[in-house]
Design a protein around this motif. Structure first.
Motif, PDB file in Angstrom:
ATOM      1  N   ALA A 135       0.838  -1.213   0.000  1.00 56.67           N
ATOM      2  CA  ALA A 135       0.000   0.000   0.000  1.00 56.67           C
ATOM      3  C   ALA A 135       0.867   1.256   0.000  1.00 56.67           C
ATOM      4  O   ALA A 135       0.558   2.221  -0.716  1.00 56.67           O
ATOM      5  CB  ALA A 135      -0.942  -0.016   1.199  1.00 56.67           C
ATOM      6  N   ALA A 136       1.935   1.266   0.779  1.00 52.88           N
ATOM      7  CA  ALA A 136       2.832   2.425   0.803  1.00 52.88           C
ATOM      8  C   ALA A 136       3.473   2.635  -0.568  1.00 52.88           C
ATOM      9  O   ALA A 136       3.567   3.774  -1.052  1.00 52.88           O
ATOM     10  CB  ALA A 136       3.898   2.246   1.883  1.00 52.88           C
ATOM     11  N   ALA A 137       3.902   1.561  -1.205  1.00 49.30           N
ATOM     12  CA  ALA A 137       4.506   1.667  -2.536  1.00 49.30           C
ATOM     13  C   ALA A 137       3.483   2.161  -3.554  1.00 49.30           C
ATOM     14  O   ALA A 137       3.796   2.982  -4.424  1.00 49.30           O
ATOM     15  CB  ALA A 137       5.082   0.314  -2.954  1.00 49.30           C
ATOM     16  N   TRP A 138       2.253   1.665  -3.451  1.00 55.15           N
ATOM     17  CA  TRP A 138       1.176   2.088  -4.361  1.00 55.15           C
ATOM     18  C   TRP A 138       0.902   3.584  -4.225  1.00 55.15           C
ATOM     19  O   TRP A 138       0.823   4.312  -5.220  1.00 55.15           O
ATOM     20  CB  TRP A 138      -0.071   1.259  -4.048  1.00 55.15           C
ATOM     21  CG  TRP A 138      -1.342   1.696  -4.689  1.00 55.15           C
ATOM     22  CD1 TRP A 138      -1.627   1.734  -6.029  1.00 55.15           C
ATOM     23  CD2 TRP A 138      -2.525   2.132  -4.018  1.00 55.15           C
ATOM     24  NE1 TRP A 138      -2.918   2.176  -6.231  1.00 55.15           N
ATOM     25  CE2 TRP A 138      -3.491   2.428  -5.006  1.00 55.15           C
ATOM     26  CE3 TRP A 138      -2.869   2.297  -2.684  1.00 55.15           C
ATOM     27  CZ2 TRP A 138      -4.766   2.879  -4.697  1.00 55.15           C
ATOM     28  CZ3 TRP A 138      -4.138   2.746  -2.368  1.00 55.15           C
ATOM     29  CH2 TRP A 138      -5.070   3.030  -3.369  1.00 55.15           C
ATOM     30  N   VAL A 139       0.771   4.078  -2.995  1.00 51.78           N
ATOM     31  CA  VAL A 139       0.502   5.504  -2.775  1.00 51.78           C
ATOM     32  C   VAL A 139       1.689   6.349  -3.255  1.00 51.78           C
ATOM     33  O   VAL A 139       1.500   7.435  -3.810  1.00 51.78           O
ATOM     34  CB  VAL A 139       0.171   5.772  -1.288  1.00 51.78           C
ATOM     35  CG1 VAL A 139       0.141   7.262  -0.979  1.00 51.78           C
ATOM     36  CG2 VAL A 139      -1.160   5.127  -0.921  1.00 51.78           C
ATOM     37  N   ALA A 140       2.906   5.847  -3.088  1.00 49.41           N
ATOM     38  CA  ALA A 140       4.088   6.597  -3.516  1.00 49.41           C
ATOM     39  C   ALA A 140       4.188   6.707  -5.034  1.00 49.41           C
ATOM     40  O   ALA A 140       4.714   7.690  -5.547  1.00 49.41           O
ATOM     41  CB  ALA A 140       5.350   5.935  -2.960  1.00 49.41           C
ATOM     42  N   ARG A 141       3.661   5.718  -5.756  1.00 47.76           N
ATOM     43  CA  ARG A 141       3.830   5.734  -7.216  1.00 47.76           C
ATOM     44  C   ARG A 141       2.640   6.315  -7.982  1.00 47.76           C
ATOM     45  O   ARG A 141       2.741   6.529  -9.183  1.00 47.76           O
ATOM     46  CB  ARG A 141       4.185   4.347  -7.733  1.00 47.76           C
ATOM     47  CG  ARG A 141       3.102   3.333  -7.734  1.00 47.76           C
ATOM     48  CD  ARG A 141       3.561   1.984  -8.346  1.00 47.76           C
ATOM     49  NE  ARG A 141       2.543   0.995  -8.152  1.00 47.76           N
ATOM     50  CZ  ARG A 141       2.507   0.098  -7.193  1.00 47.76           C
ATOM     51  NH1 ARG A 141       3.497   0.034  -6.323  1.00 47.76           N
ATOM     52  NH2 ARG A 141       1.518  -0.759  -7.082  1.00 47.76           N
ATOM     53  N   THR A 142       1.507   6.571  -7.303  1.00 45.79           N
ATOM     54  CA  THR A 142       0.360   7.115  -8.007  1.00 45.79           C
ATOM     55  C   THR A 142      -0.480   8.000  -7.094  1.00 45.79           C
ATOM     56  O   THR A 142      -0.563   7.748  -5.902  1.00 45.79           O
ATOM     57  CB  THR A 142      -0.537   5.996  -8.582  1.00 45.79           C
ATOM     58  OG1 THR A 142      -1.600   6.588  -9.332  1.00 45.79           O
ATOM     59  CG2 THR A 142      -1.127   5.120  -7.486  1.00 45.79           C
ATOM     60  N   ALA A 143      -1.090   9.007  -7.680  1.00 46.20           N
ATOM     61  CA  ALA A 143      -2.069   9.812  -6.941  1.00 46.20           C
ATOM     62  C   ALA A 143      -3.475   9.307  -7.241  1.00 46.20           C
ATOM     63  O   ALA A 143      -4.450   9.827  -6.730  1.00 46.20           O
ATOM     64  CB  ALA A 143      -1.946  11.281  -7.340  1.00 46.20           C
ATOM     65  N   ASP A 144      -3.562   8.275  -8.063  1.00 46.70           N
ATOM     66  CA  ASP A 144      -4.847   7.742  -8.528  1.00 46.70           C
ATOM     67  C   ASP A 144      -5.344   6.674  -7.556  1.00 46.70           C
ATOM     68  O   ASP A 144      -5.411   5.492  -7.883  1.00 46.70           O
ATOM     69  CB  ASP A 144      -4.661   7.163  -9.941  1.00 46.70           C
ATOM     70  CG  ASP A 144      -5.965   6.953 -10.667  1.00 46.70           C
ATOM     71  OD1 ASP A 144      -6.994   7.495 -10.230  1.00 46.70           O
ATOM     72  OD2 ASP A 144      -5.951   6.240 -11.686  1.00 46.70           O
TER      73      ASP A 144
END
Length: 182
Positions: A26-35
């Motif tokens: 989840a942290a990696a996902w939030v770091a790589r996208t604002a979507d």
């Protein structure tokens, strides 16, 4: 707002290896996208942020779950985080809309648990990154359920959940209850 979501994710202490993996992803996902917000029902984008509001008794010996029509499972109330909305505010809003409950939640509130789950019975499958918030209510509290979304609701004790078919619930509910009991 993604910075606030990233801060919430980093504030959660993992209870087990699966939660640790979900938190990392989840942290990696939030770091790589604002979507991170659902814009089109049911699944655009295919992974999006949701909140659960787990209502428990003060003794934490039971949780109030709703029989969700679309999911076909007993779940905590909750819903999708709207674009720009703080997840704590989402949890409060969803508790008010779905239960008629006004919990002490808001932008300063922190979730206890995080999961990543592929949905079932709702569409061809999308992923919910779920922040699990906790609030309490008396066992005799009266809730006003959203009848369009739920077939009903009831208090479930830990023993009743443990004795029931796990397929009736969110796949992470037993792990959440273990963490809640610590």
């Amino acid at each position: 707002m993604t910075e606030a979501v990233a801060a919430l994710i980093s504030s959660i202490a993992p209870a087990d290896d699966l939660e640790r993996a979900h938190l990392h992803e989840a942290a990696a996902w939030v770091a790589r996208t604002a979507d991170i917000y659902r814009r089109v029902k049911p699944a655009t984008p295919p992974r999006h942020l949701v909140t659960y509001v787990v209502v428990t008794t003060p003794e934490r010996d039971a949780v109030f779950l709703v029989d969700h029509r679309k999911a076909g499972k007993w779940l905590p109330p909750g819903g999708h985080v709207e674009p720009g909305e703080h997840p704590g505010n989402t949890a409060r809003r969803e508790a008010e809309e779905e239960l008629g409950l006004r919990p002490e939640l808001g932008a300063g509130s922190a979730p206890l648990f995080l999961t990543i789950t592929t949905t079932v019975n709702v569409d061809s499958g999308h992923e919910d990154v779920s922040l699990w918030y906790v609030t309490t209510a008396a066992p005799d509290a009266e809730f006003t359920l959203d009848e369009e979304e739920f077939r009903g609701g009831r208090w479930w004790t830990r023993d009743e959940i443990a004795a029931a078919d796990p397929a009736l619930f969110d796949p992470h509910l037993s792990r959440f209850l273990a963490k809640l009991g610590r």
